[in-house]
Write an enzyme that holds these catalytic residues in place. Structure first.
Site, PDB file in Angstrom:
ATOM      1  N   ASP A  44     -82.974  16.659  50.463  1.00  0.00           N
ATOM      2  CA  ASP A  44     -81.771  17.329  50.824  1.00  0.00           C
ATOM      3  C   ASP A  44     -81.256  16.514  51.747  1.00  0.00           C
ATOM      4  O   ASP A  44     -81.429  16.545  53.230  1.00  0.00           O
ATOM      5  CB  ASP A  44     -82.228  18.822  51.379  1.00  0.00           C
ATOM      6  CG  ASP A  44     -80.942  19.508  51.675  1.00  0.00           C
ATOM      7  OD1 ASP A  44     -79.796  19.225  51.233  1.00  0.00           O
ATOM      8  OD2 ASP A  44     -81.152  20.653  52.050  1.00  0.00           O
ATOM      9  N   ALA A  45     -80.351  15.458  51.287  1.00  0.00           N
ATOM     10  CA  ALA A  45     -79.659  14.534  52.114  1.00  0.00           C
ATOM     11  C   ALA A  45     -78.424  14.566  52.160  1.00  0.00           C
ATOM     12  O   ALA A  45     -77.697  14.134  53.462  1.00  0.00           O
ATOM     13  CB  ALA A  45     -80.171  13.198  51.617  1.00  0.00           C
ATOM     14  N   LYS A  46     -77.760  15.257  51.341  1.00  0.00           N
ATOM     15  CA  LYS A  46     -76.225  15.692  51.240  1.00  0.00           C
ATOM     16  C   LYS A  46     -75.395  14.585  51.627  1.00  0.00           C
ATOM     17  O   LYS A  46     -74.498  14.233  52.539  1.00  0.00           O
ATOM     18  CB  LYS A  46     -76.062  16.787  52.623  1.00  0.00           C
ATOM     19  CG  LYS A  46     -76.743  18.039  52.314  1.00  0.00           C
ATOM     20  CD  LYS A  46     -76.078  19.249  53.343  1.00  0.00           C
ATOM     21  CE  LYS A  46     -76.862  20.529  52.806  1.00  0.00           C
ATOM     22  NZ  LYS A  46     -78.024  20.560  53.171  1.00  0.00           N
ATOM     23  N   ARG A  47     -75.905  13.255  50.808  1.00  0.00           N
ATOM     24  CA  ARG A  47     -75.074  11.932  51.433  1.00  0.00           C
ATOM     25  C   ARG A  47     -73.786  12.056  50.506  1.00  0.00           C
ATOM     26  O   ARG A  47     -73.522  12.754  49.467  1.00  0.00           O
ATOM     27  CB  ARG A  47     -75.771  10.922  50.932  1.00  0.00           C
ATOM     28  CG  ARG A  47     -77.183  10.724  51.493  1.00  0.00           C
ATOM     29  CD  ARG A  47     -77.141  10.402  52.983  1.00  0.00           C
ATOM     30  NE  ARG A  47     -78.387   9.794  53.698  1.00  0.00           N
ATOM     31  CZ  ARG A  47     -79.149  10.462  54.435  1.00  0.00           C
ATOM     32  NH1 ARG A  47     -78.838  11.945  54.699  1.00  0.00           N
ATOM     33  NH2 ARG A  47     -80.242   9.851  54.801  1.00  0.00           N
TER      34      ARG A  47
END
Lengths: 249, 249
Positions: free
Chosen positions: A73-76
């Site tokens: 879960d990095a939401k880059r």
């Protein structure tokens, strides 16, 4: 657990250091792994411990069996060549099976995450936080859509067939889950927000199931790590509650 | 250099490992530091080397004098408590003076980055990449605005007075820079996209200058690192071109 739709969220906040965070992760993995289909660390809670925390992420891959997904879960969200560097970090260095991606910067920012055969990207749509009302719930485009709906429609055009495309929809808003499911009948949906954020588990799962009574992944972090009955019992109970919704269809 | 508006972008792509990336950064700092007011590493190009790359970021702070800003280009965007963890990583662990932030998830996702006295956050508005047309340029809300304009207006309501608020606008679209400047007469603007991305330096700076002929920061990465005349000469020339625009006002 191919028959579980529960995902263990790893958000090791409040540890004194990276070593403490790593111990917390392993305690939770030992307790909950048998009840989940996936494990989802949120990178923020590792990066707050610096490079030592990032090194914990590097070692996590080895603790997760090949029949469980590692969802980072990095939401880059960054432009083309920068997104490609993030994709290398998440897929190649950290060994993610799937990642979460912020689509604000559009097609070229998402493309590198959808180009990996056997891997996948969950695109943010209607998130579970209060701020989702600021932009994601607002009218977008000229045809009465709101932004999160437009994101879902647009993202389908980006689906290159290279990797799998899925969508993140907050469990706090089952009507949004149903709306996304209507638009993507067979894409996997990641439904965070159950537990500490107050999302209604049964309603969220019921809204998200596909025609085969599957197609959703329900990550729970604080609702497992902080459960009064302990993480193993909490994970078992969550898994059974999800199974009951599937069976009731 | 208080009289320079140039910023050295550090995107160490293509090095064989983290040690190589660190060497590249120091070569560029040695060559260009005298010509810039700020240094902007993009985290993607360090994370692609794993925890060793993250450790390079930890050491960079010490190489940047206190009279130059360290702007960490991280484009993070996650909900409240997660954004707070990212703020700890970027401000406390890595020592950023300012960061770039993705506003898609709304107010609570940005708030932790605006709560630090003496630090600042640059909010993404109209970015310089092709995908900016997908959402940021599209109608948003009910009053004829497009999304990037709505972001600027909304973000001003988030300005808590704790830290400084600024905005990122791609140098490739000077009309968008002028539009943002009209809405925020005195906020600092970060204008990436000059050089390799083809943004017109003079037009971008002219559109962004505030009433004191300042208020913009122009990050250049490949246009310095890959310049035929070498990074020191390239940085000097860019600085002088920006100064000429200011003097022409």
């Amino acid at each position: 657990m191919s028959d579980s739709l529960l995902c263990l969220g790893l958000d090791p906040d409040g540890a004194v250091d990276a070593a403490g965070a790593e111990r917390v992760c392993h305690v939770l993995l030992d307790a909950a792994l048998e009840h989940v289909c996936a494990v989802k660390p949120n990178l923020a809670f590792f990066e707050q411990y610096g490079s030592s925390g990032y090194a914990v992420l590097e070692r996590l891959r080895a603790a997760i069996p090949p029949d469980r997904l590692l969802i980072l879960d990095a939401k880059r969200g960054d432009m083309g060549n920068t997104a490609a560097a993030y994709a290398r970090a998440l897929f190649d260095v950290l060994g993610a099976d799937a990642v979460t991606v912020n689509p604000l910067l559009g097609g070229d920012s998402v493309a590198p995450f959808l180009a990996r055969p056997g891997r996948g990207a969950f695109i943010l749509t209607r998130t579970s936080n209060p701020g989702a009302e600021d932009f994601l719930d607002q009218p977008a485009g000229r045809d009465g859509q709101v932004l999160y709906q437009r994101i879902v429609d647009q993202a389908q055009e980006w689906d290159s067939g290279g990797g799998a495309i899925g969508f993140v929809v907050g469990a706090t808003v089952p009507t949004a889950i149903a709306e996304v499911r209507r638009r993507v009948p067979s894409a996997p949906l990641l439904l965070p927000g159950v537990g500490a954020q107050g999302g209604p588990l049964e309603a969220a799962v019921a809204a998200g199931l596909d025609s085969t009574r599957a197609g959703v992944v329900v990550p729970v972090s604080r609702g497992i790590a902080g459960a009064a009955q302990g993480p193993a019992a909490a994970a078992r109970e969550l898994r059974e509650r999800i199974a009951a919704v599937r069976a009731a269809g």
